[in-house]
Design a protein around this motif. Structure first.
Motif, PDB file in Angstrom:
ATOM      1  N   ASP A  80       0.823  -1.207   0.000  1.00 51.34           N
ATOM      2  CA  ASP A  80       0.000   0.000   0.000  1.00 51.34           C
ATOM      3  C   ASP A  80       0.854   1.253   0.000  1.00 51.34           C
ATOM      4  O   ASP A  80       0.547   2.231  -0.671  1.00 51.34           O
ATOM      5  CB  ASP A  80      -0.951   0.004   1.201  1.00 51.34           C
ATOM      6  CG  ASP A  80      -2.158  -0.882   0.956  1.00 51.34           C
ATOM      7  OD1 ASP A  80      -1.964  -1.912   0.283  1.00 51.34           O
ATOM      8  OD2 ASP A  80      -3.258  -0.544   1.418  1.00 51.34           O
ATOM      9  N   GLY A  81       1.931   1.181   0.765  1.00 48.79           N
ATOM     10  CA  GLY A  81       2.808   2.348   0.814  1.00 48.79           C
ATOM     11  C   GLY A  81       3.382   2.660  -0.555  1.00 48.79           C
ATOM     12  O   GLY A  81       3.350   3.803  -1.015  1.00 48.79           O
ATOM     13  N   PHE A  82       3.857   1.615  -1.204  1.00 50.00           N
ATOM     14  CA  PHE A  82       4.460   1.835  -2.517  1.00 50.00           C
ATOM     15  C   PHE A  82       3.423   2.371  -3.511  1.00 50.00           C
ATOM     16  O   PHE A  82       3.644   3.363  -4.199  1.00 50.00           O
ATOM     17  CB  PHE A  82       5.075   0.535  -3.043  1.00 50.00           C
ATOM     18  CG  PHE A  82       5.764   0.736  -4.355  1.00 50.00           C
ATOM     19  CD1 PHE A  82       7.055   1.246  -4.400  1.00 50.00           C
ATOM     20  CD2 PHE A  82       5.121   0.442  -5.549  1.00 50.00           C
ATOM     21  CE1 PHE A  82       7.687   1.466  -5.614  1.00 50.00           C
ATOM     22  CE2 PHE A  82       5.744   0.655  -6.766  1.00 50.00           C
ATOM     23  CZ  PHE A  82       7.035   1.163  -6.796  1.00 50.00           C
ATOM     24  N   GLN A  85      -7.103   1.821  -3.652  1.00 51.28           N
ATOM     25  CA  GLN A  85      -7.001   2.129  -2.219  1.00 51.28           C
ATOM     26  C   GLN A  85      -8.037   3.154  -1.799  1.00 51.28           C
ATOM     27  O   GLN A  85      -8.614   3.078  -0.718  1.00 51.28           O
ATOM     28  CB  GLN A  85      -5.617   2.708  -1.893  1.00 51.28           C
ATOM     29  CG  GLN A  85      -4.497   1.719  -1.946  1.00 51.28           C
ATOM     30  CD  GLN A  85      -3.158   2.409  -1.743  1.00 51.28           C
ATOM     31  OE1 GLN A  85      -3.082   3.582  -1.429  1.00 51.28           O
ATOM     32  NE2 GLN A  85      -2.087   1.650  -1.940  1.00 51.28           N
ATOM     33  N   MET A  86      -8.277   4.112  -2.685  1.00 48.91           N
ATOM     34  CA  MET A  86      -9.242   5.158  -2.349  1.00 48.91           C
ATOM     35  C   MET A  86     -10.674   4.650  -2.446  1.00 48.91           C
ATOM     36  O   MET A  86     -11.613   5.395  -2.194  1.00 48.91           O
ATOM     37  CB  MET A  86      -9.061   6.352  -3.293  1.00 48.91           C
ATOM     38  CG  MET A  86      -7.804   7.142  -3.060  1.00 48.91           C
ATOM     39  SD  MET A  86      -7.859   8.718  -3.971  1.00 48.91           S
ATOM     40  CE  MET A  86      -7.121   8.311  -5.521  1.00 48.91           C
ATOM     41  N   VAL A 133      -4.432  -8.236  -3.871  1.00 45.50           N
ATOM     42  CA  VAL A 133      -4.080  -9.187  -2.810  1.00 45.50           C
ATOM     43  C   VAL A 133      -4.073  -8.475  -1.466  1.00 45.50           C
ATOM     44  O   VAL A 133      -4.559  -9.006  -0.457  1.00 45.50           O
ATOM     45  CB  VAL A 133      -2.702  -9.825  -3.100  1.00 45.50           C
ATOM     46  CG1 VAL A 133      -2.259 -10.665  -1.922  1.00 45.50           C
ATOM     47  CG2 VAL A 133      -2.770 -10.675  -4.357  1.00 45.50           C
ATOM     48  N   SER A 134      -3.560  -7.271  -1.478  1.00 41.37           N
ATOM     49  CA  SER A 134      -3.533  -6.516  -0.239  1.00 41.37           C
ATOM     50  C   SER A 134      -4.955  -6.287   0.285  1.00 41.37           C
ATOM     51  O   SER A 134      -5.216  -6.390   1.489  1.00 41.37           O
ATOM     52  CB  SER A 134      -2.806  -5.194  -0.461  1.00 41.37           C
ATOM     53  OG  SER A 134      -3.118  -4.284   0.545  1.00 41.37           O
ATOM     54  N   GLU A 135      -5.876  -6.008  -0.623  1.00 42.02           N
ATOM     55  CA  GLU A 135      -7.271  -5.831  -0.196  1.00 42.02           C
ATOM     56  C   GLU A 135      -7.792  -7.122   0.429  1.00 42.02           C
ATOM     57  O   GLU A 135      -8.515  -7.095   1.422  1.00 42.02           O
ATOM     58  CB  GLU A 135      -8.159  -5.442  -1.378  1.00 42.02           C
ATOM     59  CG  GLU A 135      -7.770  -4.148  -2.094  1.00 42.02           C
ATOM     60  CD  GLU A 135      -7.840  -2.924  -1.193  1.00 42.02           C
ATOM     61  OE1 GLU A 135      -8.862  -2.762  -0.519  1.00 42.02           O
ATOM     62  OE2 GLU A 135      -6.851  -2.144  -1.167  1.00 42.02           O
ATOM     63  N   THR A 192      -7.727  -2.411   8.814  1.00 40.30           N
ATOM     64  CA  THR A 192      -6.560  -1.779   8.201  1.00 40.30           C
ATOM     65  C   THR A 192      -6.943  -1.105   6.898  1.00 40.30           C
ATOM     66  O   THR A 192      -6.106  -0.619   6.181  1.00 40.30           O
ATOM     67  CB  THR A 192      -5.473  -2.824   7.910  1.00 40.30           C
ATOM     68  OG1 THR A 192      -6.129  -4.000   7.471  1.00 40.30           O
ATOM     69  CG2 THR A 192      -4.651  -3.101   9.122  1.00 40.30           C
ATOM     70  N   ARG A 193      -8.248  -1.146   6.616  1.00 42.63           N
ATOM     71  CA  ARG A 193      -8.619  -0.735   5.271  1.00 42.63           C
ATOM     72  C   ARG A 193      -8.495   0.758   5.026  1.00 42.63           C
ATOM     73  O   ARG A 193      -8.331   1.192   3.915  1.00 42.63           O
ATOM     74  CB  ARG A 193     -10.032  -1.226   4.947  1.00 42.63           C
ATOM     75  CG  ARG A 193      -9.991  -2.684   4.574  1.00 42.63           C
ATOM     76  CD  ARG A 193     -11.352  -3.259   4.439  1.00 42.63           C
ATOM     77  NE  ARG A 193     -12.052  -3.255   5.713  1.00 42.63           N
ATOM     78  CZ  ARG A 193     -13.200  -3.871   5.897  1.00 42.63           C
ATOM     79  NH1 ARG A 193     -13.770  -4.510   4.908  1.00 42.63           N
ATOM     80  NH2 ARG A 193     -13.789  -3.848   7.064  1.00 42.63           N
ATOM     81  N   ASN A 194      -8.590   1.522   6.089  1.00 37.61           N
ATOM     82  CA  ASN A 194      -8.458   2.955   5.859  1.00 37.61           C
ATOM     83  C   ASN A 194      -7.163   3.485   6.464  1.00 37.61           C
ATOM     84  O   ASN A 194      -7.086   4.623   6.895  1.00 37.61           O
ATOM     85  CB  ASN A 194      -9.652   3.697   6.433  1.00 37.61           C
ATOM     86  CG  ASN A 194     -10.913   3.298   5.720  1.00 37.61           C
ATOM     87  OD1 ASN A 194     -10.887   3.126   4.509  1.00 37.61           O
ATOM     88  ND2 ASN A 194     -11.985   3.117   6.464  1.00 37.61           N
TER      89      ASN A 194
END
Ligand SMILES: NC(=[NH2+])NCCC[C@H](N)C(=O)O
Ligand code: NA
Ligand code: NA
Lengths: 173, 441, 318
Positions: free
Chosen positions: A12-14, A70-71, A153-155, A169-171
């Motif tokens: 997510d950071g990247f 992400q948004m 995958v992160s989602e 952790t979603r937001n």
């Protein structure tokens, strides 16, 4: 669990960082189109502007895609979904995200083949008079699609974490 | 398996998948690539998803998309539309329902500056809605007003939907845009009549403003009137070079976006916050659109590969032996139904290639049909379960407006729109008169 | 027995494809009596033109009708298909070049190397200009945004033309959205057939090539799998379709120039057009440098043009 958390924060950071850069692509796009109008009206039209604008647009929405995910920008049809409890939502998402993963995977598969082709035969060039090589845009697309996969995958991990420990952790971002 | 069956299977699977509430582009894309693998997987077949990305890249009118979206956000976030709104407020406030009527006027002006409905939605939900609620306007009515009014963005020129339609139907963009103008104004008038009648019968719905609120004095009134110049200027900066052939459509949209951006800066409204939101939201909304179209293009290619076009044509004309008008009405009905579930661009990419040639073959005018199609999209924008204006409304509406409110609010307006659709169907001249007059057909 | 099914995509949009590709496909389907069924798709329908060739190699698409240039063929013959500037004068030059002067062998070999079976080439219409504003002298070309072929575009850019390449089916609307000022893509028959005559006003009679060189291709494995009698049918039907196309174009060009009402004819005076012809000589030399195959092809063009210019009219223009 910790591995998942780690994964989420790295990916997510990247993608967040990359998306923040990609979003300024809108100004690059405007610049190219403005330059193109200027030359057309006051000088001579340019060979490369339309195609360059198309390439930038690809970079914009493909590299910006994971950040948009992400948004929560990707719309859903939420006739039933909206009514579900957060847990049920997470459960459905855990399953339906697999379809998304499969789609992205096959998209990437085609992308990799097409990119490999673009390196063959002395390098594929666009069939325009400008004749740019096609590999840069195709490589960009493959990278973007891969990042999209990682983001999906992160989602999934976020949903799993939520279901297991209730932590949201979603937001995070 | 016969191809027709596969086509039907694909379509129904997609619908089912959508109902699970997953991301729309994932559902459409999944069905597309799996069908391609299943059908053509013996050799290749996995490349259909990616070729759609190349198709999408070459579909140059889509470059206008981020431009119009950015423009919409700049106009709404920077609140340069505030004065415009106040103008209507002061001039229309005295009438019963006047603020709602003024909001429709505002939406028409914004539609003339923008090719999508996002701008209208954003401005309506953030500027008009709170004001209207404060003045005790009926929340159901005003929620509907904003959703319906903003959808004029795709009918009143410029219109991105009509550009995309033009590409698929191969019809002149200039004529299509002109064709949308009068129906757009007509529909706005019909909304206004509806509001006026409702408020006449039931003044509670839209109480007139007390005079002291409207009496701002003539200097102020004139200043507000000047606010009406802004859309005119932006419209002109964008359209004059385009109509004269100095710049292309795509370039004009960039000029429009830059003009809006500069206007916000000049008015001192381009704060960091406004800038950040506009840039970020433009990325988000553009990505939403592009990924859906990407998936829909793949779906469309497979659908095409199945010969669905011929099948439908055959079904309507040969097998059922229908009269052209019945076919036309059936198509509009199916568009309306699909529009409740599907994104309009997905609809365009997947279904329009089936319908448009048929409409042409039946001897109907494709410019006129473009207008019918666009009105259908307007309806699709606001009908649940899937509609962009619905989503935006939900995202932006103040908390006292619930989902049920949003759903219920659109009912009368959808009625008005269907009426407008029927009127334009019955009297094609409403759409065709202006383009024929200007282009002298 | 299950029929063999092919997916076939043509360069042409639906309106043009009806004349240039569909007759061949229909004939094959009819003659094969259900043993081979070809489904025809038009420009960019299944895959975009840019990805067409690799799709053909993979077998996502089984057969293709296109010129080498615009489908971005990865072979060294690429620039010579389509409209190689000033290389031919009439449609019949093409089969002569291929069958009597050896181009066919070169094409067949080059495509075999990349997993594609080349079937046959034919000439179609000349490459004239249809534009919004008239072209009466070379200076009118300056700054003109034209939809044209990659190689022709490269050639024309020395006269100030700005070549634009977009999907075929988008070209008509692109004139209206201001992306294009016109096309250097076809003869007049096509302009009327596909609707370009409705959005442009002038037709310039000077051509940058007298006949389009386009070919039919099949995925090599698919071809190998085909029983011999079906191969024969496919080949014969394609050859026969060349004849139909030739008449259609040749008759149409004359009729529409003489009596078409949508496009006004203009010309660049012959002595001025000479500059273009001279530039072509140089361009050929440059192209010949690209490699052995290119040199061989250019030499064939030179030899043939030598012969025709000695032969005089009707092989030359006068
Ligand atoms: N690959 C292409 N799109 N080629 C276009 C060829 C146009 C040419 N006038 C013809 O004979 O039809
Ligand atoms: Na508009
Ligand atoms: Na809807």
């Amino acid at each position: 669990m910790n591995a998942m958390r780690k994964y989420i924060s790295v990916v997510d950071g990247f993608n967040h960082g990359l998306g923040r850069i990609a979003m300024y692509g809108i100004f690059v796009l405007m610049g190219i189109l403005l330059w193109s109008s200027y030359n057309k009206t006051f000088a001579s039209p340019q060979l490369w502007t339309l195609e360059m604008a198309q390439f930038v647009m690809v970079g914009y929405y493909i590299l910006g895609g994971p950040y948009a995910m992400q948004m929560g920008a990707n719309v859903r049809m939420d006739l039933f979904y909206a009514e579900l409890t957060p847990r049920k939502k997470a459960w459905t998402d855990c399953i339906t995200v697999l379809f998304l993963l499969i789609y992205l995977f096959i998209l990437l598969w085609g992308g990799i083949e097409s990119t490999m082709y673009s390196f063959k035969y002395g390098g594929e060039r666009s069939p325009t008079a400008w004749r740019p090589y096609m590999w840069p845009v195709k490589v960009t697309m493959c990278i973007g699609i891969s990042l999209m996969l990682l983001q999906a995958v992160s989602e999934l991990f976020k949903d799993i974490l939520f279901l297991k420990s209730g932590e949201d952790t979603r937001n995070a971002l | 398996m016969p191809y027709e069956l596969i086509a039907i299977l694909m379509f129904s699977t997609m619908m089912l998948m959508l109902l699970t509430g997953q991301r729309v582009f994932g559902a459409i894309g999944f069905v597309a690539v799996i069908a391609a693998l299943f059908l053509w997987g013996d050799r290749g077949g996995y490349d259909i998803g990616f070729s759609a990305a190349i198709k999408l890249m070459r579909w140059y009118p889509l470059l206008t998309l981020p431009m119009f979206i950015f423009m919409g956000y700049v106009l709404s976030e920077s609140k340069i539309a505030d004065d415009l709104y106040k103008m209507f407020h002061v001039f229309m406030g005295g009438v019963r329902g006047g603020l709602a009527i003024g909001t429709i006027g505002l939406m028409v002006l914004i539609s003339a500056m923008n090719g999508l409905s996002v701008a209208g939605m954003a401005i309506g939900a953030t500027i008009a809605l709170p004001e209207l609620l404060k003045r005790n306007y009926d929340k159901l009515m005003v929620t509907g007003v904003i959703q319906a009014g903003s959808s004029l963005g795709i009918l009143v020129p410029p219109s991105v939907v009509l550009v995309l339609y033009a590409m698929i139907a191969r019809q002149p963009v200039g004529q299509l845009w002109l064709a949308g103008a009068i129906p757009g104004l007509m529909m706005a008038t019909m909304f206004i009549i509806y509001i006026a009648i409702r408020c006449r019968i039931n003044p509670e719905l839209g109480p007139a403003l007390p005079p002291e609120e409207r009496d701002v004095g003539w200097p102020e009134k004139l200043r507000l009137l000047r606010a009406g110049l802004l859309p005119v200027v932006i419209f002109a900066v964008m359209m004059v070079p385009f109509v004269n052939g100095w710049t292309s459509l795509v370039e004009s949209s960039a000029i429009g976006a830059i003009a809006a951006f500069l206007a916000a800066i000049l008015k001192g409204r381009m704060t960091r916050q406004v800038f950040e939101t506009s840039v970020r939201q433009t990325l988000a909304i553009t990505c939403m659109f592009m990924w859906i179209i990407l998936a829909a293009l793949a779906f469309g290619a497979v659908f095409d590969g199945l010969g669905a076009v011929k099948a439908i044509e055959n079904l309507f004309t040969e097998q059922w032996g229908l009269n052209p008008w019945v076919i036309l009405i059936l198509m509009q009905l199916s568009f309306l139904i699909m529009g409740t579930f599907l994104d309009d661009t997905a609809m365009l990419v997947i279904v329009a290639p089936l319908y448009v040639p048929l409409v042409g073959a039946l001897g109907f005018d494709l410019v006129w049909y473009g207008v019918l199609y666009t009105i259908t999209c307007q309806i699709a924008y606001m009908t649940p379960p899937f509609g962009y204006n619905l989503f935006l409304m939900r995202a932006m509406a103040p908390p006292e407006i619930t989902i049920t409110d949003i759903y219920r609010s659109i009912i009368p307006f959808v009625g008005v729109m269907i009426l407008a659709l029927a009127v334009v169907m019955l009297f094609p001249q409403i759409a065709l008169w202006l383009p024929n007059y200007v282009y002298g057909k | 027995q299950e029929p063999i099914r092919w997916r076939f995509q043509t360069y042409a949009g639906a309106a043009l494809g009806e004349e240039v590709t569909k007759p061949a496909i229909d004939a094959i389907n009819a003659a094969c009596q259900g043993q081979l069924e070809i489904e025809l798709f038009y420009a960019d329908q299944i895959v975009p033109t840019g990805e067409l060739f690799q799709a053909l190699q993979r077998g996502t698409i089984d057969g293709v009708h296109s010129d080498d240039d615009s489908m971005a063929s990865p072979t060294p013959v690429r620039s010579f298909g389509g409209y190689f500037p000033l290389a031919t004068k009439h449609a019949l030059d093409v089969p002569v070049l291929f069958n009597q002067y050896g181009l066919a062998d070169i094409w067949r070999e080059e495509y075999a190397k990349v997993g594609v079976h080349w079937l046959s080439a034919a000439g179609q219409d000349p490459c004239n200009f249809n534009t919004v504003n008239p072209i009466r002298s070379l200076s009118d070309l300056d700054g003109l945004k034209l939809y044209t072929f990659p190689t022709a575009g490269r050639f024309l850019s020395q006269f100030g033309v700005v070549p634009v390449n977009i999907p075929y089916e988008d070209a008509e609307v692109a004139v209206q959205t201001g992306e294009l000022d016109g096309m250097a893509w076809s003869g007049i028959t096509e302009d009327y057939t596909v609707g370009w005559a409705d959005v442009t006003n002038y037709f310039c009679t000077n051509n940058i090539s007298g006949a389009w060189i386009g070919s039919f291709f099949v995925n090599a494995e698919k071809w190998a799998e085909l029983p011999d009698h079906l191969k024969q049918i496919v080949s014969s039907a394609i050859e026969a379709s060349h004849t139909y196309r030739n008449q259609w174009y040749w008759g149409g060009e004359a009729r529409l120039r003489a009596s078409g009402e949508k496009l006004e004819l203009t010309s660049v005076p012959q002595d001025e057009w000479k500059q273009v012809e001279d530039a072509a000589v140089k361009f050929w030399d440059e192209m010949a440098e690209e490699g052995e195959t290119a040199a061989k092809i250019v030499q064939i063009f030179r030899d043939y043009n030598d012969v025709t210019s000695k032969a005089g009219p009707p092989y030359t223009f006068g």
